[in-house]
Design an enzyme around this catalytic site. Structure first.
Site, mmCIF file in Angstrom:
data_model
loop_
_atom_site.group_PDB
_atom_site.id
_atom_site.type_symbol
_atom_site.label_atom_id
_atom_site.label_comp_id
_atom_site.label_asym_id
_atom_site.label_seq_id
_atom_site.Cartn_x
_atom_site.Cartn_y
_atom_site.Cartn_z
ATOM 1 N N LYS A 89 -9.680 -6.956 8.099
ATOM 2 C CA LYS A 89 -8.891 -6.536 9.331
ATOM 3 C C LYS A 89 -9.134 -6.976 10.544
ATOM 4 O O LYS A 89 -10.096 -6.593 10.660
ATOM 5 C CB LYS A 89 -8.710 -5.218 9.403
ATOM 6 C CG LYS A 89 -7.881 -4.446 8.249
ATOM 7 C CD LYS A 89 -7.753 -2.893 8.209
ATOM 8 C CE LYS A 89 -7.113 -2.245 7.086
ATOM 9 N NZ LYS A 89 -7.447 -0.904 6.903
ATOM 10 N N ASP A 138 -13.507 -1.571 3.463
ATOM 11 C CA ASP A 138 -12.643 -1.607 4.389
ATOM 12 C C ASP A 138 -13.325 -0.936 5.670
ATOM 13 O O ASP A 138 -13.839 -1.752 6.681
ATOM 14 C CB ASP A 138 -11.137 -1.127 4.182
ATOM 15 C CG ASP A 138 -10.162 -0.952 5.382
ATOM 16 O OD1 ASP A 138 -10.745 -1.209 6.388
ATOM 17 O OD2 ASP A 138 -9.326 -0.306 5.123
ATOM 18 N N GLY A 143 -3.814 -4.357 6.341
ATOM 19 C CA GLY A 143 -3.147 -3.981 7.141
ATOM 20 C C GLY A 143 -3.068 -2.768 7.810
ATOM 21 O O GLY A 143 -3.851 -1.813 7.315
ATOM 22 N N ASP A 200 -7.097 3.044 -2.920
ATOM 23 C CA ASP A 200 -7.983 3.341 -1.719
ATOM 24 C C ASP A 200 -7.965 4.732 -1.442
ATOM 25 O O ASP A 200 -7.059 5.328 -1.047
ATOM 26 C CB ASP A 200 -7.268 2.376 -0.609
ATOM 27 C CG ASP A 200 -7.653 2.401 0.736
ATOM 28 O OD1 ASP A 200 -8.778 2.974 0.948
ATOM 29 O OD2 ASP A 200 -7.123 1.844 1.757
ATOM 30 N N SER A 244 0.961 -1.065 -0.198
ATOM 31 C CA SER A 244 -0.109 0.033 -0.156
ATOM 32 C C SER A 244 0.950 1.271 -0.037
ATOM 33 O O SER A 244 1.528 1.406 0.894
ATOM 34 C CB SER A 244 -0.915 -0.101 1.252
ATOM 35 O OG SER A 244 -1.436 1.224 1.374
ATOM 36 N N GLU A 301 -11.010 0.674 -3.210
ATOM 37 C CA GLU A 301 -11.329 0.528 -1.771
ATOM 38 C C GLU A 301 -11.966 1.906 -1.206
ATOM 39 O O GLU A 301 -11.237 2.940 -1.230
ATOM 40 C CB GLU A 301 -9.845 0.199 -0.966
ATOM 41 C CG GLU A 301 -10.092 -0.436 0.380
ATOM 42 C CD GLU A 301 -8.646 -0.760 0.987
ATOM 43 O OE1 GLU A 301 -8.003 -1.246 0.030
ATOM 44 O OE2 GLU A 301 -8.729 -0.811 1.929
ATOM 45 N N LYS A 308 -1.141 -0.956 -4.251
ATOM 46 C CA LYS A 308 -2.509 -0.163 -3.922
ATOM 47 C C LYS A 308 -2.105 1.399 -3.688
ATOM 48 O O LYS A 308 -0.892 1.704 -3.224
ATOM 49 C CB LYS A 308 -2.831 -0.688 -2.603
ATOM 50 C CG LYS A 308 -3.987 0.008 -1.916
ATOM 51 C CD LYS A 308 -4.622 -0.837 -0.872
ATOM 52 C CE LYS A 308 -4.548 -0.096 0.320
ATOM 53 N NZ LYS A 308 -5.284 -0.810 1.506
ATOM 54 N N LYS A 361 -2.818 5.168 -2.422
ATOM 55 C CA LYS A 361 -3.874 5.960 -1.549
ATOM 56 C C LYS A 361 -4.235 6.935 -2.584
ATOM 57 O O LYS A 361 -3.221 7.713 -3.310
ATOM 58 C CB LYS A 361 -3.172 6.347 -0.407
ATOM 59 C CG LYS A 361 -2.861 5.031 0.407
ATOM 60 C CD LYS A 361 -4.000 4.681 1.230
ATOM 61 C CE LYS A 361 -3.719 3.818 2.374
ATOM 62 N NZ LYS A 361 -5.207 3.342 2.762
HETATM 63 O O1 OSB Z 1 -7.142 1.989 4.716
HETATM 64 O O2 OSB Z 1 -5.957 0.136 4.239
HETATM 65 C C1 OSB Z 1 -5.844 1.050 4.843
HETATM 66 C C2 OSB Z 1 -2.939 1.861 6.960
HETATM 67 C C3 OSB Z 1 -3.408 2.402 8.219
HETATM 68 C C4 OSB Z 1 -4.715 2.778 8.345
HETATM 69 C C5 OSB Z 1 -5.442 2.098 7.154
HETATM 70 C C6 OSB Z 1 -4.888 1.689 6.031
HETATM 71 C C7 OSB Z 1 -3.665 1.672 6.057
HETATM 72 C C8 OSB Z 1 -2.893 0.870 4.884
HETATM 73 C C9 OSB Z 1 -1.653 0.344 4.984
HETATM 74 O O3 OSB Z 1 -3.360 1.031 3.694
HETATM 75 C C10 OSB Z 1 -1.535 -1.097 4.827
HETATM 76 C C11 OSB Z 1 -0.353 -1.846 5.510
HETATM 77 O O4 OSB Z 1 0.615 -1.836 4.843
HETATM 78 O O5 OSB Z 1 -0.182 -2.196 6.742
HETATM 79 MG MG MG Z 2 -8.232 0.672 3.477
#
Ligand code: OSB
Ligand code: MG
Length: 409
Positions: free
Chosen positions: A299, A275, A327, A225, A172, A250, A198, A200
């Site tokens: 999660k 999510d 994650g 995402d 991510s 996402e 992925k 952001k």
């Molecule tokens: O939205 O998936 C998410 C990290 C912190 C809070 C929300 C998210 C995330 C990530 C990172 O996308 C995922 C990771 O590598 O742990």
């Molecule tokens: Mg997410």
């Protein structure tokens, strides 16, 4: 390279085989619930700060370190470890490290030490009296499942009915100061073998950025995402994401807006993935009934632990909905639990389970989590977490320590 369409088709064929097995995969119910009762002597909470190798920016903010919330359960001379994934500020979720400390210390831990625990269902039932605070609950459930696995001499994965020996992983990538920096990172993680990228996104960092990445890498599995950065009024804008052959989009809209997600899914060709919206198996069921999403990010922390995560896995499998493991920039302890979860047969898309070195200079487990050039992480087969805990390092980093013990003998 196989075309994305073909990969997705093969993947869907695969899913069917998986789904027929998934219902029988509830070995778990026996394994986690016929266990002899475990009398927990005490619950220890430790807060440690781990700096991130580079800041992580999402639509809701930027962090440059993680205050890692560890939960230990002590019983019969064994120690089970869990992690609360809440952040310091209520941005991704209403929970914070502060609310979790309060709720665990004053309500959840006393319920855990009150009487011996007769399996995962017993624990989940005890905690479900208290409303919400899933991340706090999950911290305790994770530690309990580690204890149970250790006392059975089983790995976490085998305890919960996991099947995969290696799990597929993606990365991510946060919002960057410039597209060139993002492209550098895409290149780096692809060359390390990561199977899915992925990105952001947020208003102002979306279509152009995705177009740039896609045109440089026409074949990769690519997703975005938004962490709730849009509203249904942005539907025409979001619809343009259909041009980039994304694996999924996402959480584009608000966490509690399943209705608008369904309206958006109706006009999009790209599959939506939820999510933040999926906080337990009931919201998962509702989202699938409404067609608010066609993929679910599970999660363990967000949904309150293994029992809910497994229920969402089974429910999705029965409806042929792919799931993957999300994650929260966890330490190695949370990550070890994620690896076990992702070994369940319904987890057919690469997870946000990156190598320890993607986040931290030094992890609190050894060996550190590594990703092999084929873009997978090995599922440990040793009893419990399957990693050693670096207790000296944890003790040295501890900023806050709270211990809740049993009152009665
Ligand atoms: O939205 O998936 C998410 C990290 C912190 C809070 C929300 C998210 C995330 C990530 C990172 O996308 C995922 C990771 O590598 O742990
Ligand atoms: Mg997410």
């Amino acid at each position: 390279m196989m075309s994305i369409l073909l990969q997705q088709l093969l993947h869907e064929v695969d899913q069917c085989a998986i789904f027929s097995r998934a219902m029988q995969a509830r070995i778990l119910d026996q394994q986690t619930n016929t266990a002899t009762a475990i009398k927990v002597d005490g619950v220890e909470i430790r807060l440690i700060r781990l700096p991130l190798i580079e800041p992580f920016e999402t639509s809701f903010g930027k962090v440059d370190s993680r205050l890692i919330f560890l939960v230990c359960l002590e019983a019969n001379g064994l120690t089970g470890w869990g992690e609360v994934v809440a952040a310091e500020e209520p941005l991704y979720s209403y929970e914070t490290t502060g609310t979790a400390l309060h709720v665990i210390r004053d309500f959840l831990a006393p319920a855990v030490v009150d009487a011996p625990i007769n399996g995962l269902d017993d624990l989940a039932r005890r905690l479900s009296r208290f409303r919400g605070h899933n991340m706090a609950k999950a911290g305790l459930e994770l530690a309990y499942v580690d204890l149970l696995a250790q006392s059975n001499g089983q790995s976490l994965s085998s305890l919960i009915g996991g099947e995969l020996k290696r799990v597929a992983v993606g990365v991510s990538l946060g919002i960057q100061p410039a597209v060139a920096r993002l492209l550098e990172r895409v290149e780096r993680y692809l060359s390390l073998g990561y199977q899915r990228i992925k990105l952001k996104i947020k208003p102002g960092w979306d279509l152009d950025v995705v177009a740039e990445v896609r045109s440089n890498y026409p074949e990769i599995l690519l997703s975005v995402d938004a962490n709730s950065a849009y509203t249904i009024n942005d539907r025409d804008h979001l619809k343009k994401l259909d041009d980039f052959n994304l694996l999924m989009i996402e959480q584009p809209l608000q966490n509690d807006d399943l209705m608008d997600h369904a309206r958006l899914q109706e006009i999009m060709n790209t599959r939506l993935c939820l999510d933040e919206s999926i906080v337990n198996h009931r919201t998962a069921k509702l989202a699938l009934e409404l067609d608010s999403c066609r993929i679910i990010n599970i999660k363990i922390g967000r949904v309150g632990g293994y029992s809910e995560a497994l229920a969402i896995h089974d429910l999705s499998a029965a409806r042929q909905i792919p799931v993957w493991c999300g994650g929260m920039l966890e330490s190695g302890i949370g990550r070890a639990h994620n690896i076990a979860l992702a070994s369940l047969p319904g987890f057919t898309l690469p997870g946000d389970i990156s190598a320890s070195s993607r986040y931290f200079e030094r992890d609190i487990i050894s060996p550190a989590v590594t990703v092999t050039p084929d873009g997978t992480v090995a599922v440990p087969d040793r009893p419990g977490l399957g990693f050693d805990i670096d207790l000296d390092f944890i003790k040295r980093l501890t900023e806050t320590r709270v211990y809740i013990s049993r009152m009665k003998p």
